[in-house]
Write an enzyme that holds these catalytic residues in place. Structure first.
Site, PDB file in Angstrom:
ATOM      1  N   CYS A   2       0.872  -1.175   0.000  1.00  0.00           N
ATOM      2  CA  CYS A   2       0.000   0.000   0.000  1.00  0.00           C
ATOM      3  C   CYS A   2       0.902   1.215   0.000  1.00  0.00           C
ATOM      4  O   CYS A   2       2.104   1.109   0.219  1.00  0.00           O
ATOM      5  CB  CYS A   2      -0.850   0.042   1.270  1.00  0.00           C
ATOM      6  SG  CYS A   2      -1.852  -1.430   1.504  1.00  0.00           S
ATOM      7  N   ARG A  27       1.198   1.889  -5.953  1.00  0.00           N
ATOM      8  CA  ARG A  27       1.436   0.871  -4.920  1.00  0.00           C
ATOM      9  C   ARG A  27       0.159   0.146  -4.501  1.00  0.00           C
ATOM     10  O   ARG A  27       0.196  -0.808  -3.732  1.00  0.00           O
ATOM     11  CB  ARG A  27       2.064   1.522  -3.676  1.00  0.00           C
ATOM     12  CG  ARG A  27       3.397   2.174  -3.946  1.00  0.00           C
ATOM     13  CD  ARG A  27       3.934   2.790  -2.679  1.00  0.00           C
ATOM     14  NE  ARG A  27       4.229   1.797  -1.677  1.00  0.00           N
ATOM     15  CZ  ARG A  27       5.376   1.151  -1.571  1.00  0.00           C
ATOM     16  NH1 ARG A  27       6.365   1.433  -2.379  1.00  0.00           N
ATOM     17  NH2 ARG A  27       5.557   0.245  -0.647  1.00  0.00           N
ATOM     18  N   TRP A  74      -3.890  -1.572  -1.160  1.00  0.00           N
ATOM     19  CA  TRP A  74      -3.818  -2.808  -1.949  1.00  0.00           C
ATOM     20  C   TRP A  74      -4.374  -3.876  -1.023  1.00  0.00           C
ATOM     21  O   TRP A  74      -3.706  -4.327  -0.094  1.00  0.00           O
ATOM     22  CB  TRP A  74      -2.366  -3.077  -2.314  1.00  0.00           C
ATOM     23  CG  TRP A  74      -2.177  -4.322  -3.102  1.00  0.00           C
ATOM     24  CD1 TRP A  74      -1.732  -5.524  -2.647  1.00  0.00           C
ATOM     25  CD2 TRP A  74      -2.412  -4.488  -4.498  1.00  0.00           C
ATOM     26  NE1 TRP A  74      -1.686  -6.416  -3.683  1.00  0.00           N
ATOM     27  CE2 TRP A  74      -2.096  -5.811  -4.822  1.00  0.00           C
ATOM     28  CE3 TRP A  74      -2.871  -3.636  -5.513  1.00  0.00           C
ATOM     29  CZ2 TRP A  74      -2.218  -6.312  -6.111  1.00  0.00           C
ATOM     30  CZ3 TRP A  74      -2.985  -4.152  -6.797  1.00  0.00           C
ATOM     31  CH2 TRP A  74      -2.660  -5.463  -7.083  1.00  0.00           C
ATOM     32  N   ASN A  98       0.853  -0.351   6.086  1.00  0.00           N
ATOM     33  CA  ASN A  98       1.244  -1.109   4.901  1.00  0.00           C
ATOM     34  C   ASN A  98       1.854  -2.415   5.414  1.00  0.00           C
ATOM     35  O   ASN A  98       2.858  -2.376   6.113  1.00  0.00           O
ATOM     36  CB  ASN A  98       2.270  -0.315   4.086  1.00  0.00           C
ATOM     37  CG  ASN A  98       2.902  -1.147   2.981  1.00  0.00           C
ATOM     38  OD1 ASN A  98       2.312  -2.140   2.530  1.00  0.00           O
ATOM     39  ND2 ASN A  98       4.087  -0.760   2.555  1.00  0.00           N
ATOM     40  N   GLY A  99       1.226  -3.544   5.083  1.00  0.00           N
ATOM     41  CA  GLY A  99       1.761  -4.826   5.550  1.00  0.00           C
ATOM     42  C   GLY A  99       0.639  -5.750   5.976  1.00  0.00           C
ATOM     43  O   GLY A  99      -0.521  -5.555   5.598  1.00  0.00           O
ATOM     44  N   GLU A 478       8.907 -20.442 -19.441  1.00  0.00           N
ATOM     45  CA  GLU A 478       8.749 -19.103 -18.887  1.00  0.00           C
ATOM     46  C   GLU A 478       9.889 -18.185 -19.350  1.00  0.00           C
ATOM     47  O   GLU A 478       9.663 -17.033 -19.734  1.00  0.00           O
ATOM     48  CB  GLU A 478       8.675 -19.192 -17.351  1.00  0.00           C
ATOM     49  CG  GLU A 478       8.618 -17.871 -16.611  1.00  0.00           C
ATOM     50  CD  GLU A 478       7.512 -16.920 -17.055  1.00  0.00           C
ATOM     51  OE1 GLU A 478       6.630 -17.331 -17.824  1.00  0.00           O
ATOM     52  OE2 GLU A 478       7.554 -15.745 -16.668  1.00  0.00           O
ATOM     53  N   LYS A 482       9.421 -14.721 -21.524  1.00  0.00           N
ATOM     54  CA  LYS A 482       9.915 -13.438 -20.994  1.00  0.00           C
ATOM     55  C   LYS A 482      10.776 -12.745 -22.035  1.00  0.00           C
ATOM     56  O   LYS A 482      10.652 -11.557 -22.276  1.00  0.00           O
ATOM     57  CB  LYS A 482      10.723 -13.734 -19.728  1.00  0.00           C
ATOM     58  CG  LYS A 482      10.653 -12.781 -18.617  1.00  0.00           C
ATOM     59  CD  LYS A 482       9.450 -12.827 -17.714  1.00  0.00           C
ATOM     60  CE  LYS A 482       8.107 -12.841 -18.354  1.00  0.00           C
ATOM     61  NZ  LYS A 482       7.012 -13.154 -17.515  1.00  0.00           N
ATOM     62  N   GLU A 485       8.677 -11.517 -25.229  1.00  0.00           N
ATOM     63  CA  GLU A 485       7.698 -10.440 -25.059  1.00  0.00           C
ATOM     64  C   GLU A 485       8.332  -9.068 -24.865  1.00  0.00           C
ATOM     65  O   GLU A 485       7.737  -8.065 -25.237  1.00  0.00           O
ATOM     66  CB  GLU A 485       6.693 -10.755 -23.938  1.00  0.00           C
ATOM     67  CG  GLU A 485       7.250 -10.731 -22.531  1.00  0.00           C
ATOM     68  CD  GLU A 485       6.162 -10.894 -21.464  1.00  0.00           C
ATOM     69  OE1 GLU A 485       6.417 -11.592 -20.484  1.00  0.00           O
ATOM     70  OE2 GLU A 485       5.067 -10.323 -21.621  1.00  0.00           O
ATOM     71  N   HIS A 501      13.590 -34.688 -32.263  1.00  0.00           N
ATOM     72  CA  HIS A 501      12.357 -35.060 -32.974  1.00  0.00           C
ATOM     73  C   HIS A 501      11.899 -33.929 -33.889  1.00  0.00           C
ATOM     74  O   HIS A 501      10.747 -33.911 -34.309  1.00  0.00           O
ATOM     75  CB  HIS A 501      11.270 -35.441 -31.965  1.00  0.00           C
ATOM     76  CG  HIS A 501      11.667 -36.634 -31.145  1.00  0.00           C
ATOM     77  ND1 HIS A 501      11.672 -37.913 -31.655  1.00  0.00           N
ATOM     78  CD2 HIS A 501      12.138 -36.740 -29.884  1.00  0.00           C
ATOM     79  CE1 HIS A 501      12.108 -38.762 -30.735  1.00  0.00           C
ATOM     80  NE2 HIS A 501      12.404 -38.063 -29.636  1.00  0.00           N
ATOM     81  N   LYS A 600      -1.376  -5.150 -19.629  1.00  0.00           N
ATOM     82  CA  LYS A 600      -1.151  -5.834 -18.347  1.00  0.00           C
ATOM     83  C   LYS A 600      -2.304  -6.761 -18.001  1.00  0.00           C
ATOM     84  O   LYS A 600      -2.123  -7.816 -17.431  1.00  0.00           O
ATOM     85  CB  LYS A 600      -0.930  -4.790 -17.248  1.00  0.00           C
ATOM     86  CG  LYS A 600      -0.545  -5.384 -15.900  1.00  0.00           C
ATOM     87  CD  LYS A 600       0.825  -6.051 -15.947  1.00  0.00           C
ATOM     88  CE  LYS A 600       1.172  -6.785 -14.677  1.00  0.00           C
ATOM     89  NZ  LYS A 600       2.220  -7.804 -14.902  1.00  0.00           N
TER      90      LYS A 600
HETATM   91  C1  F6R Z   1       3.763 -12.435 -19.314  1.00  0.00           C
HETATM   92  C2  F6R Z   1       2.492 -12.134 -18.661  1.00  0.00           C
HETATM   93  C3  F6R Z   1       1.272 -12.760 -19.197  1.00  0.00           C
HETATM   94  C4  F6R Z   1       0.270 -13.048 -18.068  1.00  0.00           C
HETATM   95  C5  F6R Z   1      -1.059 -13.543 -18.654  1.00  0.00           C
HETATM   96  C6  F6R Z   1      -2.050 -13.898 -17.571  1.00  0.00           C
HETATM   97  O1  F6R Z   1       4.833 -11.808 -18.690  1.00  0.00           O
HETATM   98  O2  F6R Z   1       2.448 -11.363 -17.737  1.00  0.00           O
HETATM   99  O3  F6R Z   1       1.552 -13.915 -19.904  1.00  0.00           O
HETATM  100  O4  F6R Z   1       0.820 -14.004 -17.209  1.00  0.00           O
HETATM  101  O5  F6R Z   1      -1.604 -12.546 -19.473  1.00  0.00           O
HETATM  102  O6  F6R Z   1      -2.330 -12.793 -16.780  1.00  0.00           O
HETATM  103  P1  F6R Z   1      -2.945 -12.950 -15.345  1.00  0.00           P
HETATM  104  O7  F6R Z   1      -1.931 -13.614 -14.492  1.00  0.00           O
HETATM  105  O8  F6R Z   1      -3.248 -11.545 -14.916  1.00  0.00           O
HETATM  106  O9  F6R Z   1      -4.183 -13.784 -15.482  1.00  0.00           O
END
Ligand code: F6R
Length: 605
Positions: A2, A27, A74, A98-99, A478, A482, A485, A501, A600
């Site tokens: 927070c 935050r 948060w 916050n915590g 993963e 990363k 993207e 294969h 996001k």
């Molecule tokens: C990659 C990334 C995305 C999310 C995906 C699911 O770095 O952030 O692949 O993991 O869009 O998002 P959430 O977790 O919000 O359902």
């Protein structure tokens, strides 16, 4: 996580606090509140939703007091509502926090006996009322008494109605900064909130109590001795301050991993064993299910792959992992013997939400592992385990993934114990190993300079391969996501055993291959696969465990992570993979926190 701000000075506190909260909104943004001391009386205004809601409400108030505090929330305990917004307390004592106060239920029963009633579902209100109980006219004595009682993580700013213009603050495992100005002083979560007024600051350390008035900030230790603090000066602008001096939110969030893992697991460990009762899951909750279906998207799905490996290995319960966008249209077979686990940082991903609704409609018990409290998935799932990563701003997920897998480790230990697959001693030793992970991640972050050098080489390539086996394969998926993207380099993860294969035909002279080799029982097999790609000219970057029998000449670049039991390597290995992606994207000059074409929160299918 927070945002908190306390102010005592010569300006209208309301204006200063709202301005500070707007800088801290990153935050946490599910509710906000403010308190101003108006002629010795507390006036508190709180609103759920974004800060704008609070600002609108404040148009109906005329607050001229010059001391007060504000909070942007948060949510952890209790949904995002007006009542649960901070500040909390009584007519005499109010505070912002916050915590997480871990033993709040125990303190609550004690307060109920004393006749206290509560307006919110928060752990914070319990701490505030306990402070009120302790307060007999001496704020320091009351704070000390409260600190003996409360357990958990906190940054607290406190005000006492009979002490106008005075603010008190303490912290443990949470950020708290004091910022001295001219005739005005601040307490803030980070200097973003005070930077418009002063560029001076110092950190309030654990065990210290800060006492703030408009004239001075006094800091005392446990015994009441005054501590002379060294004041630092910062030349950041607001944007840099929000990132705490890091170039990007992504690297800041990578650095936050040790603390958020610690916060997420410590809330679910009692007497050295996994315990989800504070999430409302009774003991033995998982043991009634014959199989588990994990459904998620992107990085969250990759966390699910780690979960499957752990749960199947330790608890011998079958687990399937599906992409939500596939699962929902594949007429999945499921019944009341299944537990459906959805994983989501945002709690709003459209496909994951749809998959959850489908499972519910078929009468399947659902559990969501979610970061954003009050999100659609959190509201609709039968059960929720919140990850305590705090807001993740960078589009590329890092810390959210680490806390998701932390929860899955605890779930795996819990099921294995309930099903008699491991003894209590073993479960305790697993939990102990998990508790040492934050330190291991801290050590891994120190490998940054070595990773940066590797990224310098990767940046000029347009294709990269990731290979691994078992847990390392899940991590490769993963790592590859990363990299692609944020750096826009095409990358692919391939199970190392699967190379021949098909995929190995793509390996040509100089092609970078990032090989993960952290699993003892698979080392020999992995080394053969690495030799196969090397023989075809690949430039191999090897991520291996300290003490592993890998000689330097196997790879062109070698990154060594701390030696731990095979089960626990994903945390360090994933940190290396995140750093590889970050530094490669940085070397290519990419817009790291906001990669092209991505959002996001993916609320459309
Ligand atoms: C990659 C990334 C995305 C999310 C995906 C699911 O770095 O952030 O692949 O993991 O869009 O998002 P959430 O977790 O919000 O359902």
């Amino acid at each position: 996580m927070c945002g908190i701000i306390g102010y005592s000075g010569h300006r209208r506190a309301c204006d200063v606090i709202i301005e500070g909260l707007s800088r801290l909104e990153y935050r946490g943004y599910d509710s906000a509140g403010i308190l101003v001391n108006e002629n010795g009386k507390f006036v508190t205004v709180k609103r759920e939703g974004r800060l704008d809601n609070l600002k609108k409400t404040l148009e109906n108030y005329s607050l001229n007091g010059t001391s007060g505090m504000g909070h942007t929330r948060w949510a952890t305990h209790g949904g995002p509502t007006d009542y649960n917004a901070h500040p909390h307390g009584t007519d005499r004592v109010m505070l912002i926090h916050n915590g997480i106060i871990e033993n709040y239920l125990e303190i609550k029963s004690l307060l109920v006996e004393k006749g206290y009633t509560f307006k919110s579902q928060t752990d914070t209100e319990i701490a505030a009322c306990y402070l009120d109980l302790c307060y007999k006219g001496d704020p320091i004595a009351a704070i000390r008494e409260m600190l003996v009682k409360i357990e958990g993580a906190y940054a607290l700013v406190m005000m006492f109605s009979d002490r106008p213009g005075e603010l008190y603050a303490v912290r443990k495992d949470g950020p708290l900064i004091a910022a001295p100005g001219e005739g005005e002083n601040f307490l803030v979560s980070d200097i973003t909130a005070s930077i418009a007024y002063t560029n001076k600051y110092f950190v309030v350390e654990e065990g210290e109590i800060a006492i703030v008035t408009s004239d001075a900030i006094k800091v005392i230790d446990h015994d009441g001795n005054t501590i002379e603090k060294t004041v630092s000066v910062v030349n950041w602008n607001t944007d840099q301050a929000q990132k705490e001096g890091y170039d990007h939110f992504m690297i800041k969030e990578i650095h936050e991993q040790p603390s958020v893992i610690r916060r997420t697991i410590s809330a679910r460990i009692k007497n050295g064993l996994p315990d989800f009762t504070s999430d409302g899951l009774p003991h033995g909750f998982f043991s009634k299910f014959k199989s588990i279906k994990i459904v998620a998207c992107g990085t969250a799905m990759h966390a699910g792959l780690i979960g499957k490996n752990l749960i199947e290995k330790l608890a011998r319960v079958p687990v399937t992992v599906d992409l939500a966008s596939e699962f929902r249209y594949n007429d999945p077979i499921m019944d009341e013997n299944d537990l459906m686990v959805v994983i989501s940082q945002s709690g709003e991903t459209a496909d994951t939400l749809a998959a959850l609704r489908l499972a519910k409609a078929r009468g399947v018990t659902t559990l969501a592992i979610v970061n954003v409290a009050g999100s659609s998935i959190a509201r609709e799932a039968d059960n929720v385990i919140y990850t305590y990563a705090g807001p993740e701003i960078s589009v590329a997920s890092t810390k959210a993934y680490s806390v998701q897998i932390s929860v899955l480790y605890l779930i795996a230990f819990s099921i294995a114990l309930d099903r008699g697959k491991i003894y209590e001693n073993k479960a305790k030793s697993f939990v102990e190993s998990l508790c040492s992970i934050p330190e291991m991640v801290e050590n891994t972050i120190k490998l940054m300079p070595a990773v940066e050098k590797i990224a310098e080489h990767l940046k000029d390539h347009e294709n990269v391969f990731y290979i691994g086996r078992g847990l390392d394969y899940a991590l490769s998926c993963e790592g590859s996501l990363k990299l692609k993207e944020i750096s826009y380099i095409h990358s692919e993860a391939c199970s190392a055993g699967e190379l021949k294969h098909g995929t190995i035909s793509l390996i040509v002279e100089g092609m970078p291959v990032i090989a993960l080799c952290t699993q003892n029982e698979l080392t020999a097999k992995m080394l053969s696969n690495i030799k196969e790609v090397k023989a075809r000219g690949a430039h191999v970057v090897l991520i291996a465990k300290h003490g592993e029998s890998v000689s330097e000449d196997v790879a062109d670049d070698l990154i060594i992570i701390d030696a731990v039991d095979d089960l626990f390597t994903p945390f360090a290995a994933t940190t290396v993979l995140q750093l590889i992606a970050y530094y490669t994207a940085k070397a290519r000059g990419c817009d790291i926190d906001k990669p092209r074409n991505l959002a996001k929160s993916v609320t459309v299918e």
